[in-house]
Design a protein around this motif. Structure first.
Motif, PDB file in Angstrom:
ATOM      1  N   ALA A 124       1.010  -1.114  -0.221  1.00 36.85           N
ATOM      2  CA  ALA A 124      -0.149  -0.093  -0.087  1.00 36.85           C
ATOM      3  C   ALA A 124       1.016   1.331  -0.023  1.00 36.85           C
ATOM      4  CB  ALA A 124      -0.978   0.117   1.169  1.00 36.85           C
ATOM      5  N   THR A 125       0.422   2.318  -0.634  1.00 37.00           N
ATOM      6  CA  THR A 125       0.950   3.648  -0.760  1.00 37.00           C
ATOM      7  C   THR A 125       0.537   4.230   0.592  1.00 37.00           C
ATOM      8  OG1 THR A 125      -0.799   4.674  -1.890  1.00 37.00           O
ATOM      9  CG2 THR A 125       1.194   3.668  -3.234  1.00 37.00           C
ATOM     10  N   LEU A 126       1.070   5.420   0.893  1.00 36.60           N
ATOM     11  CA  LEU A 126       0.425   6.042   2.195  1.00 36.60           C
ATOM     12  C   LEU A 126      -0.757   6.773   1.803  1.00 36.60           C
ATOM     13  CD1 LEU A 126       1.027   7.447   4.760  1.00 36.60           C
ATOM     14  CD2 LEU A 126       2.153   9.364   3.683  1.00 36.60           C
ATOM     15  N   GLU A 127      -1.173   7.324   0.569  1.00 35.04           N
ATOM     16  CA  GLU A 127      -2.644   7.780   0.158  1.00 35.04           C
ATOM     17  C   GLU A 127      -3.757   6.575   0.555  1.00 35.04           C
ATOM     18  OE1 GLU A 127       0.195   7.891  -1.535  1.00 35.04           O
ATOM     19  OE2 GLU A 127       0.552  10.208  -1.283  1.00 35.04           O
ATOM     20  N   GLN A 128      -3.209   5.165   0.038  1.00 34.52           N
ATOM     21  CA  GLN A 128      -4.066   4.137   0.430  1.00 34.52           C
ATOM     22  C   GLN A 128      -4.197   3.730   1.705  1.00 34.52           C
ATOM     23  OE1 GLN A 128      -1.907   1.309  -2.183  1.00 34.52           O
ATOM     24  NE2 GLN A 128      -3.081   1.753  -4.383  1.00 34.52           N
ATOM     25  N   PHE A 132      -7.969   3.696   3.795  1.00 33.27           N
ATOM     26  CA  PHE A 132      -8.080   2.428   4.800  1.00 33.27           C
ATOM     27  C   PHE A 132      -8.588   3.114   5.980  1.00 33.27           C
ATOM     28  CE2 PHE A 132      -6.602  -0.396   8.057  1.00 33.27           C
ATOM     29  CZ  PHE A 132      -7.645  -1.469   8.034  1.00 33.27           C
ATOM     30  N   VAL A 133      -7.846   3.973   6.584  1.00 30.77           N
ATOM     31  CA  VAL A 133      -8.367   4.711   7.974  1.00 30.77           C
ATOM     32  C   VAL A 133      -9.492   5.500   7.831  1.00 30.77           C
ATOM     33  CG1 VAL A 133      -7.514   6.415   9.662  1.00 30.77           C
ATOM     34  CG2 VAL A 133      -5.732   4.635   8.816  1.00 30.77           C
ATOM     35  N   MET A 134      -9.690   6.025   6.796  1.00 26.47           N
ATOM     36  CA  MET A 134     -10.849   6.900   6.442  1.00 26.47           C
ATOM     37  C   MET A 134     -12.068   5.965   6.645  1.00 26.47           C
ATOM     38  SD  MET A 134     -10.198   9.455   3.502  1.00 26.47           S
ATOM     39  CE  MET A 134      -8.949  10.790   3.538  1.00 26.47           C
ATOM     40  N   HIS A 135     -12.042   5.031   5.985  1.00 26.58           N
ATOM     41  CA  HIS A 135     -13.076   3.802   5.879  1.00 26.58           C
ATOM     42  C   HIS A 135     -13.194   3.201   7.210  1.00 26.58           C
ATOM     43  CE1 HIS A 135     -13.677   2.940   1.877  1.00 26.58           C
ATOM     44  NE2 HIS A 135     -12.357   3.112   1.479  1.00 26.58           N
ATOM     45  N   ARG A 136     -12.383   2.920   8.133  1.00 28.62           N
ATOM     46  CA  ARG A 136     -12.217   2.298   9.230  1.00 28.62           C
ATOM     47  C   ARG A 136     -12.748   3.413  10.670  1.00 28.62           C
ATOM     48  NH1 ARG A 136     -13.773  -2.343   9.795  1.00 28.62           N
ATOM     49  NH2 ARG A 136     -12.626  -2.936  11.606  1.00 28.62           N
ATOM     50  N   SER A 137     -12.718   4.489   9.967  1.00 33.35           N
ATOM     51  CA  SER A 137     -13.044   5.466  11.180  1.00 33.35           C
ATOM     52  C   SER A 137     -14.416   5.452  11.599  1.00 33.35           C
ATOM     53  CB  SER A 137     -12.747   6.880  10.820  1.00 33.35           C
ATOM     54  OG  SER A 137     -13.503   7.444   9.670  1.00 33.35           O
ATOM     55  N   ARG A 321     -10.339  -1.495  -6.336  1.00 33.81           N
ATOM     56  CA  ARG A 321     -10.320  -0.082  -6.723  1.00 33.81           C
ATOM     57  C   ARG A 321      -8.879   0.132  -6.890  1.00 33.81           C
ATOM     58  NH1 ARG A 321     -14.825   3.085  -6.256  1.00 33.81           N
ATOM     59  NH2 ARG A 321     -16.531   1.813  -6.898  1.00 33.81           N
ATOM     60  N   TRP A 322      -8.088  -0.245  -5.678  1.00 36.32           N
ATOM     61  CA  TRP A 322      -6.647   0.034  -5.863  1.00 36.32           C
ATOM     62  C   TRP A 322      -5.939  -0.532  -6.869  1.00 36.32           C
ATOM     63  CZ3 TRP A 322      -6.009  -0.690   0.388  1.00 36.32           C
ATOM     64  CH2 TRP A 322      -6.505   0.262   1.061  1.00 36.32           C
ATOM     65  N   GLU A 323      -5.969  -1.716  -7.282  1.00 32.18           N
ATOM     66  CA  GLU A 323      -5.365  -2.438  -8.196  1.00 32.18           C
ATOM     67  C   GLU A 323      -5.817  -1.828  -9.480  1.00 32.18           C
ATOM     68  OE1 GLU A 323      -3.153  -4.649  -8.177  1.00 32.18           O
ATOM     69  OE2 GLU A 323      -3.357  -5.596  -6.129  1.00 32.18           O
ATOM     70  N   ALA A 324      -7.031  -1.346  -9.702  1.00 35.49           N
ATOM     71  CA  ALA A 324      -7.171  -0.578 -10.829  1.00 35.49           C
ATOM     72  C   ALA A 324      -6.786   0.767 -11.168  1.00 35.49           C
ATOM     73  CB  ALA A 324      -8.869  -0.448 -10.803  1.00 35.49           C
ATOM     74  N   GLY A 325      -5.932   1.284  -9.932  1.00 34.34           N
ATOM     75  CA  GLY A 325      -5.404   2.599  -9.896  1.00 34.34           C
ATOM     76  C   GLY A 325      -6.182   3.615  -9.463  1.00 34.34           C
ATOM     77  N   GLY A 326      -7.326   3.083  -8.952  1.00 35.76           N
ATOM     78  CA  GLY A 326      -8.328   4.354  -8.526  1.00 35.76           C
ATOM     79  C   GLY A 326      -8.321   4.551  -7.132  1.00 35.76           C
ATOM     80  N   SER A 327      -9.231   5.524  -6.604  1.00 30.08           N
ATOM     81  CA  SER A 327      -9.719   5.377  -5.141  1.00 30.08           C
ATOM     82  C   SER A 327     -10.814   4.800  -4.746  1.00 30.08           C
ATOM     83  CB  SER A 327     -10.211   7.217  -4.714  1.00 30.08           C
ATOM     84  OG  SER A 327     -10.593   7.136  -3.536  1.00 30.08           O
ATOM     85  N   SER A 328     -10.600   4.128  -3.475  1.00 30.02           N
ATOM     86  CA  SER A 328     -11.664   3.160  -2.936  1.00 30.02           C
ATOM     87  C   SER A 328     -12.793   4.024  -2.338  1.00 30.02           C
ATOM     88  CB  SER A 328     -11.137   2.218  -1.858  1.00 30.02           C
ATOM     89  OG  SER A 328     -10.474   2.968  -0.743  1.00 30.02           O
ATOM     90  N   LEU A 329     -12.735   5.343  -2.243  1.00 27.05           N
ATOM     91  CA  LEU A 329     -13.488   6.157  -1.849  1.00 27.05           C
ATOM     92  C   LEU A 329     -14.854   6.292  -2.548  1.00 27.05           C
ATOM     93  CD1 LEU A 329     -11.036   8.892  -0.049  1.00 27.05           C
ATOM     94  CD2 LEU A 329     -12.101   7.029   1.078  1.00 27.05           C
TER      95      LEU A 329
END
Length: 346
Positions: A124-128, A132-137, A321-329
């Motif tokens: 994972a990159t820092l952005e990813q 993840f933390v945003m989701h889990r919040s 989403r990440w494997e496709a190069g996009g955001s999971s948001l």
């Protein structure tokens, strides 16, 4: 926390009504999505309704919590949600109380969900990781609260076991040690907004469903066994993933304050695992009246299996989403997605 923007006609009806004094809700369309577990409108409607039993929303009258018209809408959404869960996860057969820990382990060993924790550890990159933390919040900012609904509904050994687990979750009387507070520290260390509910707008239905599951089980006494099993499987699956999350964050430059939340769970949940499986679940089933034992034992296993199934859907969404190069948001093409992705890259 402010009311979120609606995501469909039913949540729009609810949001519009909650902006005013308690009253009968107007007629609204029926939920029509083929996949209730991924329906943005349904999952947001549920989340808003459940939140009224937690901290609520700014400027929303507390009288809405138990207003009959709102409850009727909420129960209609719950029925669709629970029906979808029972299609996704067949009800397990009951086992003897002494066999419950082994049955929980078997459910865990059969789980083949996407390897999200491994990805976060090494790729994972820092952005990813921030995503993840945003989701889990959505969960961790009120961590332990959904399972605490079970305390007044239990007695004897099971109640004592749950209180022991929850006492650790709430920091043993030290506010700064509460797991929700440790997570807020992680958010701040990552440059994120640690305000309660700050990322609700960006959380897609797959994230809301994970959280709605806990509230469904915790707030319905008929599903008591399910929330007990849900907590047990969370404790049984916590130590290794949290070790990976902590290591992944360290790889990305996170210091001790950033990783403390994950490191705390590695140690605490190794102990909680045994308490949850034996002293909570097995004791709960053993102490039930014989007429209720089989049904509630099945629910313990059902709650555990549902937790893993929805977590797998969540993990699959992020990884795809990440494997496709996009955001999971949520709403990557819209203003919310652009704003959050831009913030992550800042």
């Amino acid at each position: 926390m402010q009311l979120p923007q609606a995501r469909g006609p039913v949540s729009a009806t609810l949001v519009d009504a909650l902006a005013g004094p308690p009253r009968d809700l107007p007629a609204h369309p029926a939920f029509a999505a083929a996949d209730p577990l991924g329906d943005e409108d349904l999952q947001l409607t549920l989340h808003i309704g459940y939140e009224l039993h937690y901290r609520g929303y700014d400027d929303v009258d507390d009288g809405w919590e138990w207003h009959p018209s709102r409850l009727a809408l909420h129960q209609a959404a719950e029925r669709r949600f629970e029906t979808a869960l029972r299609r996704l996860v067949p009800m397990p057969a009951a086992v003897a109380p002494a066999a419950v820990p082994g049955a929980l382990t078997a459910i865990l060993e059969a789980d083949d969900g996407p390897p999200l924790s491994k990805y976060l550890t090494g790729r994972a990159t820092l952005e990813q990781f921030r995503e993840f933390v945003m989701h889990r919040s959505i969960y961790h900012q009120r961590e332990a609260d959904p399972h605490t609904w079970a305390i007044p509904r239990l007695g004897g050994r099971a109640k004592a076991a749950l209180v022991e687990i929850q006492a650790d979750e709430y920091g043993g009387g030290r506010p700064e040690r509460m797991h929700a507070e440790l997570f807020r520290t992680t958010m701040r260390e990552l440059g994120l907004d640690d305000t309660y509910g700050a990322y609700l707008e960006s959380a897609p239905a797959v994230t809301l469903a994970v959280n709605n599951l806990m509230s469904l089980f915790g707030l319905n006494r008929r599903l008591l066994g399910a929330i007990v099993g849900h907590l047990a499987i969370y404790e049984m699956t916590s130590s290794l993933p949290n070790r990976r999350y902590g290591n992944g964050l360290r790889r990305l430059g996170g210091g001790a304050d950033a990783t403390r939340f994950y490191d705390e769970h590695v140690e605490a949940d190794a102990v909680h695992e045994q308490i949850a499986a034996h002293d909570l679940c097995a004791a709960y089933c053993a102490d039930l009246p014989p007429a209720r034992r089989a049904g509630q034992t099945s629910l313990v296993l059902f709650g555990a299996a549902c937790a893993l199934a929805l977590d797998a859907r969540f993990a699959g969404h992020l990884l795809a989403r990440w494997e496709a190069g996009g955001s999971s948001l949520r709403d990557q093409a819209g203003s919310i997605g652009r704003r959050l992705v831009g913030a992550l890259g800042a």
